[in-house]
Motif scaffolding. Structure first.
Motif: not given
Length: 207
Positions: A118-135
């Motif tokens: 989930v986090f990988a998909y959202v981070a890639i689609t949103e182009k946001s490293m910040l989202i990935w760091l939430l994982y």
């Protein structure tokens, strides 16, 4: 009277054998689980610490260094896990406490597996490293919950200490999100809390 005594003796021997089997089974499961946590803590803790040192300019890993730091920890950990699973493939796990702990840790592992997607998909689609760091923060929260479950089952203080350590790490990572020290704290948590917890688990089991 002698028959009754013999029967009582056999009952006591059977009870002792049953208790010994439960203790042995629990110890074996603890040693295996502790070895996995120790390996994971060391591998991924060193990975995060190396990445932090690169981010703050202490070392320059370069292309090959980053590739090695990115893939080698997972290769080593999967190898250790494969050896442990193969070694314990015929070990029965019939104890109630053992099955409950296995269920708790397995459930957390499955939850982490789905959340990483989930986090990988959202981070890639949103182009946001910040989202990935939430994982990793989510993983720490899951670890805190599962170690607290272990404490509720075993009633051993050191399990509660490990749980508290993961929850403190969760809050700390939230405050450090987006800074290089985020990776440092994560690396220390993996090395000390996960690796140290695994080592202590093995030590307790051997006693």
């Amino acid at each position: 009277m002698s028959d009754n005594s013999a029967g009582t003796g056999r009952d006591i021997q059977a009870d002792l054998a049953f208790v010994k089997a439960l203790v042995t089974e629990g110890s074996r499961a603890q040693i295996s689980g502790g070895a996995l946590y120790l390996a994971g803590g060391v591998c991924y803790g060193l990975q995060c610490l190396a990445q932090w040192a690169h981010l703050v300019g202490i070392v320059n890993l370069g292309l090959w260094g980053n590739l090695i730091a990115g893939f080698l920890p997972s290769i080593v950990f999967l190898a250790v896990m494969g050896v442990i699973l193969w070694r314990d493939r015929k070990v029965p796990k019939n104890g109630v406490a053992t099955r409950a702990l296995n269920a708790a840790f397995s459930s957390a592992g499955l939850a982490n597996l789905f959340m990483v997607g989930v986090f990988a998909y959202v981070a890639i689609t949103e182009k946001s490293m910040l989202i990935w760091l939430l994982y990793p923060i989510t993983v720490c929260a899951f670890q805190g919950a599962v170690w607290y479950t272990a404490y509720m089952i075993r009633k051993q203080i050191w399990l509660a200490v490990i749980s508290a350590g993961w929850f403190v790490t969760t809050l700390t990572l939230g405050f450090l999100l987006g800074t290089p020290h985020y990776v440092l704290v994560l690396g220390l948590a993996l090395s000390v809390i996960m690796g140290g917890g695994g080592w202590y688990m093995m030590t307790q089991a051997r006693k």
